[in-house]
Design a protein around this motif. Sequence first.
Motif, PDB file in Angstrom:
ATOM      1  N   ASN A  10       0.828  -1.212   0.000  1.00 31.98           N
ATOM      2  CA  ASN A  10       0.000   0.000   0.000  1.00 31.98           C
ATOM      3  C   ASN A  10       0.857   1.256   0.000  1.00 31.98           C
ATOM      4  O   ASN A  10       0.545   2.247  -0.667  1.00 31.98           O
ATOM      5  CB  ASN A  10      -0.919   0.018   1.219  1.00 31.98           C
ATOM      6  CG  ASN A  10      -2.050  -0.982   1.107  1.00 31.98           C
ATOM      7  OD1 ASN A  10      -1.859  -2.159   1.380  1.00 31.98           O
ATOM      8  ND2 ASN A  10      -3.226  -0.522   0.715  1.00 31.98           N
ATOM      9  N   ALA A  11       1.957   1.211   0.773  1.00 30.44           N
ATOM     10  CA  ALA A  11       2.851   2.374   0.843  1.00 30.44           C
ATOM     11  C   ALA A  11       3.498   2.624  -0.515  1.00 30.44           C
ATOM     12  O   ALA A  11       3.602   3.778  -0.970  1.00 30.44           O
ATOM     13  CB  ALA A  11       3.917   2.152   1.913  1.00 30.44           C
ATOM     14  N   LEU A  12       3.930   1.572  -1.176  1.00 27.63           N
ATOM     15  CA  LEU A  12       4.538   1.725  -2.491  1.00 27.63           C
ATOM     16  C   LEU A  12       3.521   2.268  -3.500  1.00 27.63           C
ATOM     17  O   LEU A  12       3.850   3.116  -4.346  1.00 27.63           O
ATOM     18  CB  LEU A  12       5.099   0.389  -2.982  1.00 27.63           C
ATOM     19  CG  LEU A  12       6.257  -0.204  -2.185  1.00 27.63           C
ATOM     20  CD1 LEU A  12       6.682  -1.536  -2.778  1.00 27.63           C
ATOM     21  CD2 LEU A  12       7.434   0.749  -2.118  1.00 27.63           C
ATOM     22  N   TYR A  13       2.292   1.775  -3.415  1.00 30.48           N
ATOM     23  CA  TYR A  13       1.255   2.240  -4.330  1.00 30.48           C
ATOM     24  C   TYR A  13       1.021   3.738  -4.163  1.00 30.48           C
ATOM     25  O   TYR A  13       0.810   4.456  -5.151  1.00 30.48           O
ATOM     26  CB  TYR A  13      -0.042   1.471  -4.086  1.00 30.48           C
ATOM     27  CG  TYR A  13      -1.156   1.817  -5.055  1.00 30.48           C
ATOM     28  CD1 TYR A  13      -1.300   1.112  -6.242  1.00 30.48           C
ATOM     29  CD2 TYR A  13      -2.050   2.850  -4.782  1.00 30.48           C
ATOM     30  CE1 TYR A  13      -2.311   1.431  -7.143  1.00 30.48           C
ATOM     31  CE2 TYR A  13      -3.062   3.178  -5.666  1.00 30.48           C
ATOM     32  CZ  TYR A  13      -3.195   2.464  -6.843  1.00 30.48           C
ATOM     33  OH  TYR A  13      -4.192   2.792  -7.733  1.00 30.48           O
ATOM     34  N   LYS A  14       1.043   4.226  -2.919  1.00 28.09           N
ATOM     35  CA  LYS A  14       0.855   5.655  -2.677  1.00 28.09           C
ATOM     36  C   LYS A  14       1.973   6.473  -3.335  1.00 28.09           C
ATOM     37  O   LYS A  14       1.728   7.513  -3.947  1.00 28.09           O
ATOM     38  CB  LYS A  14       0.827   5.935  -1.174  1.00 28.09           C
ATOM     39  CG  LYS A  14      -0.489   5.653  -0.496  1.00 28.09           C
ATOM     40  CD  LYS A  14      -0.425   6.055   0.956  1.00 28.09           C
ATOM     41  CE  LYS A  14      -1.756   5.814   1.639  1.00 28.09           C
ATOM     42  NZ  LYS A  14      -2.817   6.684   1.118  1.00 28.09           N
ATOM     43  N   MET A  15       3.211   5.999  -3.178  1.00 29.21           N
ATOM     44  CA  MET A  15       4.345   6.716  -3.769  1.00 29.21           C
ATOM     45  C   MET A  15       4.288   6.718  -5.289  1.00 29.21           C
ATOM     46  O   MET A  15       4.408   7.760  -5.944  1.00 29.21           O
ATOM     47  CB  MET A  15       5.653   6.056  -3.341  1.00 29.21           C
ATOM     48  CG  MET A  15       6.040   6.280  -1.916  1.00 29.21           C
ATOM     49  SD  MET A  15       7.699   5.578  -1.664  1.00 29.21           S
ATOM     50  CE  MET A  15       7.955   6.030   0.041  1.00 29.21           C
TER      51      MET A  15
END
Length: 400
Positions: free
Chosen positions: A122-127
């Motif tokens: 999820n964190a990577l998707y946000k970035m």
Amino acid sequence: MLFLHMTLSLLCSLLLLNVFFFQNDDMKVLKGVAFIVLVFFSSLLGTIFLLFPLIPLAWIAPKLWRLAADRLVGFWLTFPCALIEWVFGVNFRVTGDLIDRDEPAILIMNHRTRLDWLFSWNALYKMDPWLLTSEKISLKAPLKMIPGAGWAMSSGCYIFLDRNFEKDKPILERIVKYYSQSGNKYQILLFAEGTDKGERATQLSHAFADKNGLPRYEYVLHPRTTGFRFLMDMMKKENYIKNVYDLTIAYSGTIVDTEKKLLGGNFPDKVHLDVKKYKLDDIPAGDGCEKWLTNLWETKEKRLKKFYEEEERLEASGDRFEWPETTSGIGYFVCFSFWVVASLLWIGAIYSLLWVKIYVTCAIVFYISSLRFYNGAEFVFLNWFEARSNRHDQERSKTE
């Protein structure tokens, strides 16, 4: 098959009813069961119906196969992201430096739970959603045997390790060389602690600290520096590393440290992930590399101690970016809709069509045989790639 079709349809319907008409605490167990069922069936069916038909490309056009497989695996990774954030309401606070998907790198992260990798997506998707196609995770070898998800990660050529350095060295050497020659820029996620921070691992870390005159850590484990140094040296040798990113992950509310808790419908209230970028020149070579990692983990322990005992907030590192906690756009909706509808259609086709049953059987036999005879599908693709490379080299030497 009809029973499975009806069960999945019922779970999807109940999940949607729960999302739109019930309070968050209602039907908690059903939410957990629905999450596991949806993730399992979507990964299994996606591997069979999307990845398996493209496998001939791994021999005919290896670089095209790598491109297609990475994108399909990344598209599926967006599905659990959608479930965790968009459906189940977990918030994510992502801060620090942006991870550059166009440069090969090592990502190092503390391993608080067995499911850190799941929440990191999820964190990577946000970035940058494309990071889901370029990140490669080092995982425990038994995970490749999970039908569906394990087979998909093998197709994605993730790195499965036995946690035995002598056994893992040749695997790392082959895969890093494969990454380099594939022409793609990957970011390799390495859990430098070697395992998640369970009770037994914590006790072993304390024993290591006592034996070597080091402080006991309460929020991280002492890192295994040998593997990190070896990976760094290998990537330098292949001229396949530009940066190292230090990822610190922490949780507010429930810490979901086992799959059993996930099955019970337990999710953290908020996941915090902070990223600090280090250029290659910032990291000493040789023994200094191991000392650098040790010092970094000492700092990480202090950060997490402050997080859990004082303010539950990680101060932003580096460029101090802070991404919105609410993910905007239609990506999650599109992905959720596709995987639910496609899974139902695929199950219906398996139930009603003989030729689909035969096709599915062939796909399952391939993945099981790959595990039995080659230690996983990723080694089938590695063997094919190396065979073609060797043949190409021989032909070129003849012409010269």
